[in-house]
Write a protein that holds these residues in place. Structure first.
Motif, PDB file in Angstrom:
ATOM      1  N   THR A   2       0.826  -1.187   0.053  1.00 24.79           N
ATOM      2  CA  THR A   2      -0.132   0.065   0.068  1.00 24.79           C
ATOM      3  C   THR A   2       1.072   1.337   0.060  1.00 24.79           C
ATOM      4  O   THR A   2       0.313   2.492   0.202  1.00 24.79           O
ATOM      5  CB  THR A   2      -0.969  -0.030   1.156  1.00 24.79           C
ATOM      6  OG1 THR A   2      -0.133  -0.118   2.210  1.00 24.79           O
ATOM      7  CG2 THR A   2      -2.003  -1.197   1.174  1.00 24.79           C
ATOM      8  N   SER A   3       2.302   1.162  -0.156  1.00 21.04           N
ATOM      9  CA  SER A   3       2.869   2.375  -0.245  1.00 21.04           C
ATOM     10  C   SER A   3       2.388   3.452  -1.145  1.00 21.04           C
ATOM     11  O   SER A   3       2.700   4.625  -0.710  1.00 21.04           O
ATOM     12  CB  SER A   3       4.267   1.915  -0.659  1.00 21.04           C
ATOM     13  OG  SER A   3       4.463   1.536  -1.986  1.00 21.04           O
ATOM     14  N   ARG A   4       1.860   3.134  -2.188  1.00 22.07           N
ATOM     15  CA  ARG A   4       1.470   4.300  -3.321  1.00 22.07           C
ATOM     16  C   ARG A   4      -0.013   4.635  -3.168  1.00 22.07           C
ATOM     17  O   ARG A   4      -0.609   5.163  -4.065  1.00 22.07           O
ATOM     18  CB  ARG A   4       1.919   3.863  -4.682  1.00 22.07           C
ATOM     19  CG  ARG A   4       3.266   3.912  -4.687  1.00 22.07           C
ATOM     20  CD  ARG A   4       3.708   3.325  -6.116  1.00 22.07           C
ATOM     21  NE  ARG A   4       5.207   3.033  -6.458  1.00 22.07           N
ATOM     22  CZ  ARG A   4       5.665   2.667  -7.580  1.00 22.07           C
ATOM     23  NH1 ARG A   4       4.953   2.404  -8.722  1.00 22.07           N
ATOM     24  NH2 ARG A   4       6.981   2.386  -7.640  1.00 22.07           N
ATOM     25  N   HIS A   5      -0.582   3.961  -1.996  1.00 16.75           N
ATOM     26  CA  HIS A   5      -1.890   4.390  -2.027  1.00 16.75           C
ATOM     27  C   HIS A   5      -2.584   5.256  -0.960  1.00 16.75           C
ATOM     28  O   HIS A   5      -1.657   5.656   0.028  1.00 16.75           O
ATOM     29  CB  HIS A   5      -2.999   2.893  -1.632  1.00 16.75           C
ATOM     30  CG  HIS A   5      -2.721   1.777  -2.725  1.00 16.75           C
ATOM     31  ND1 HIS A   5      -1.680   1.171  -2.878  1.00 16.75           N
ATOM     32  CD2 HIS A   5      -3.779   1.685  -3.473  1.00 16.75           C
ATOM     33  CE1 HIS A   5      -1.838   0.374  -3.743  1.00 16.75           C
ATOM     34  NE2 HIS A   5      -3.045   0.324  -4.133  1.00 16.75           N
ATOM     35  N   GLU A   6      -3.545   6.028  -0.972  1.00 20.26           N
ATOM     36  CA  GLU A   6      -4.050   7.072  -0.025  1.00 20.26           C
ATOM     37  C   GLU A   6      -4.512   6.152   0.930  1.00 20.26           C
ATOM     38  O   GLU A   6      -4.670   4.935   1.253  1.00 20.26           O
ATOM     39  CB  GLU A   6      -5.429   7.756  -0.746  1.00 20.26           C
ATOM     40  CG  GLU A   6      -4.903   8.518  -1.850  1.00 20.26           C
ATOM     41  CD  GLU A   6      -4.048   9.726  -1.543  1.00 20.26           C
ATOM     42  OE1 GLU A   6      -3.592  10.303  -0.471  1.00 20.26           O
ATOM     43  OE2 GLU A   6      -3.055   9.931  -2.571  1.00 20.26           O
ATOM     44  N   ASN A   7      -4.739   6.999   2.274  1.00 23.42           N
ATOM     45  CA  ASN A   7      -5.204   6.255   3.444  1.00 23.42           C
ATOM     46  C   ASN A   7      -6.677   5.451   3.320  1.00 23.42           C
ATOM     47  O   ASN A   7      -6.592   4.312   4.153  1.00 23.42           O
ATOM     48  CB  ASN A   7      -5.200   7.398   4.704  1.00 23.42           C
ATOM     49  CG  ASN A   7      -4.066   7.876   5.158  1.00 23.42           C
ATOM     50  OD1 ASN A   7      -2.786   7.020   5.106  1.00 23.42           O
ATOM     51  ND2 ASN A   7      -4.140   9.163   5.628  1.00 23.42           N
TER      52      ASN A   7
ATOM     53  N   GLN B 186      -7.682   4.104   0.809  1.00 27.64           N
ATOM     54  CA  GLN B 186      -7.510   2.882  -0.048  1.00 27.64           C
ATOM     55  C   GLN B 186      -6.824   1.639   0.801  1.00 27.64           C
ATOM     56  O   GLN B 186      -7.023   0.886   0.726  1.00 27.64           O
ATOM     57  CB  GLN B 186      -6.716   3.131  -1.167  1.00 27.64           C
ATOM     58  CG  GLN B 186      -7.367   4.246  -2.222  1.00 27.64           C
ATOM     59  CD  GLN B 186      -6.382   4.740  -3.424  1.00 27.64           C
ATOM     60  OE1 GLN B 186      -5.137   5.157  -2.981  1.00 27.64           O
ATOM     61  NE2 GLN B 186      -6.906   4.421  -4.757  1.00 27.64           N
ATOM     62  N   ARG B 187      -5.826   2.162   1.746  1.00 27.18           N
ATOM     63  CA  ARG B 187      -5.061   1.464   2.626  1.00 27.18           C
ATOM     64  C   ARG B 187      -6.182   0.524   3.599  1.00 27.18           C
ATOM     65  O   ARG B 187      -6.094  -0.658   3.680  1.00 27.18           O
ATOM     66  CB  ARG B 187      -4.249   1.883   3.449  1.00 27.18           C
ATOM     67  CG  ARG B 187      -2.899   2.485   2.716  1.00 27.18           C
ATOM     68  CD  ARG B 187      -2.115   3.528   3.515  1.00 27.18           C
ATOM     69  NE  ARG B 187      -0.924   3.860   2.830  1.00 27.18           N
ATOM     70  CZ  ARG B 187      -0.052   4.680   3.241  1.00 27.18           C
ATOM     71  NH1 ARG B 187      -0.162   5.157   4.349  1.00 27.18           N
ATOM     72  NH2 ARG B 187       1.027   5.099   2.196  1.00 27.18           N
TER      73      ARG B 187
ATOM     74  N   LYS C  91      -9.419   0.272   3.016  1.00 30.24           N
ATOM     75  CA  LYS C  91      -9.963  -0.700   1.965  1.00 30.24           C
ATOM     76  C   LYS C  91      -9.238  -1.975   1.730  1.00 30.24           C
ATOM     77  O   LYS C  91      -9.959  -3.283   1.816  1.00 30.24           O
ATOM     78  CB  LYS C  91     -10.544  -0.032   0.627  1.00 30.24           C
ATOM     79  CG  LYS C  91     -11.475  -0.956  -0.087  1.00 30.24           C
ATOM     80  CD  LYS C  91     -11.792  -0.087  -1.448  1.00 30.24           C
ATOM     81  CE  LYS C  91     -12.513  -0.876  -2.405  1.00 30.24           C
ATOM     82  NZ  LYS C  91     -13.098  -0.241  -3.616  1.00 30.24           N
ATOM     83  N   ILE C  92      -8.007  -1.848   1.510  1.00 30.83           N
ATOM     84  CA  ILE C  92      -7.389  -3.185   1.109  1.00 30.83           C
ATOM     85  C   ILE C  92      -7.214  -4.012   2.455  1.00 30.83           C
ATOM     86  O   ILE C  92      -7.095  -4.955   2.217  1.00 30.83           O
ATOM     87  CB  ILE C  92      -5.734  -2.836   0.791  1.00 30.83           C
ATOM     88  CG1 ILE C  92      -5.882  -2.157  -0.739  1.00 30.83           C
ATOM     89  CG2 ILE C  92      -5.020  -3.738   0.505  1.00 30.83           C
ATOM     90  CD1 ILE C  92      -4.793  -1.430  -1.125  1.00 30.83           C
TER      91      ILE C  92
ATOM     92  N   GLU D 192       1.231  -6.737  -7.092  1.00 31.16           N
ATOM     93  CA  GLU D 192       0.884  -5.827  -5.810  1.00 31.16           C
ATOM     94  C   GLU D 192      -0.581  -5.763  -5.591  1.00 31.16           C
ATOM     95  O   GLU D 192      -1.152  -4.868  -6.311  1.00 31.16           O
ATOM     96  CB  GLU D 192       1.330  -4.076  -6.246  1.00 31.16           C
ATOM     97  CG  GLU D 192       2.979  -4.170  -6.277  1.00 31.16           C
ATOM     98  CD  GLU D 192       3.369  -2.702  -6.763  1.00 31.16           C
ATOM     99  OE1 GLU D 192       4.661  -2.803  -6.986  1.00 31.16           O
ATOM    100  OE2 GLU D 192       2.596  -2.037  -6.698  1.00 31.16           O
ATOM    101  N   THR D 193      -1.241  -6.640  -5.080  1.00 34.67           N
ATOM    102  CA  THR D 193      -2.504  -6.582  -4.871  1.00 34.67           C
ATOM    103  C   THR D 193      -2.856  -7.244  -3.553  1.00 34.67           C
ATOM    104  O   THR D 193      -2.086  -7.586  -2.749  1.00 34.67           O
ATOM    105  CB  THR D 193      -3.249  -7.842  -5.932  1.00 34.67           C
ATOM    106  OG1 THR D 193      -3.012  -9.204  -5.528  1.00 34.67           O
ATOM    107  CG2 THR D 193      -3.105  -7.459  -7.158  1.00 34.67           C
TER     108      THR D 193
END
Length: 202
Positions: A28-33, A35-36, A38-39, A106-107
């Motif tokens: 999740t290094s390139r995701h918004e908070n 999105q993190r 949700k992941i 990266e999923t």
């Protein structure tokens, strides 16, 4: 209560929630908070579904193909022992699975849900700790609750991953992974011995 604690420790060792933190952070290094978050929910939900499937249907599948649970327990114990050795002496869980991420996967499903959370060891534990021939439904429900408790811890850790990882760092995650490996090696040895005993008592 002691049985619940034993199941909890077993699942905690094979799932290794702390060791999942570096994997999650890399994913999740390139995701918004948002999105993190949700992941994190998606990964834990998928892992829960997989482990619940093995907990309910795993033994029936083994019996359908003619594999006694004692043989699965011995095989699973050997695999767990080898896995534990890699945790203790080799690269820890974070290093191995971060390498998977760097290779392009990266999923949230892979490698986060599988094999980081719903690891082969966790699948084996779900089957062995709910053996219909050894445990009554109440014990099986307690085992399931221990598994859910560990998965809840995983979710909490993932949702607070950045703060925790800044606190413990790579060294802290590696130490925890190796301690869990030592516990897992002991549990794996016990499973092999119990499986051999059950096989000759059949």
């Amino acid at each position: 209560m002691n049985d619940w604690i034993s199941s909890f420790v077993f699942f905690f060792a094979v799932i290794d929630p702390v060791g999942t933190l570096p994997v999650f952070i890399a994913v999740t290094s390139r995701h918004e908070n948002w999105q993190r978050r949700k992941i994190a929910f998606l990964a834990v939900a998928v892992a829960t579904g997989i482990l619940l499937f093995f907990l309910i249907f795993g033994q029936y599948l083994l019996e359908a193909i003619g594999v006694p649970l004692s043989a699965f327990q011995v095989a699973g114990g050997i695999v767990l022992f080898l896995f534990a050795l890699t945790m203790i002496f080799g690269e820890g869980k974070p290093e191995r699975e971060v390498e998977l991420i760097r290779s392009g996967h990266e999923t949230a499903i892979f490698p986060l849900a599988i094999p980081s959370i719903a690891s082969p060891g966790a699948m084996m534990a779900a089957v062995v700790l709910t053996d219909n021939h050894r445990f009554d439904p109440i014990h099986q429900v307690n085992t399931a609750s221990a598994m859910f408790a560990v998965l809840a811890i995983v979710l909490v850790l993932l949702l607070t991953a950045n703060w925790i990882y800044r606190w413990i760092g790579d060294a802290g995650a590696s130490i925890v992974s190796r301690v869990m490996g030592l516990i897992l090696a002991s549990v794996a040895t016990t499973n092999v011995l119990l499986g051999i005993q059950q096989f000759f008592l059949m």
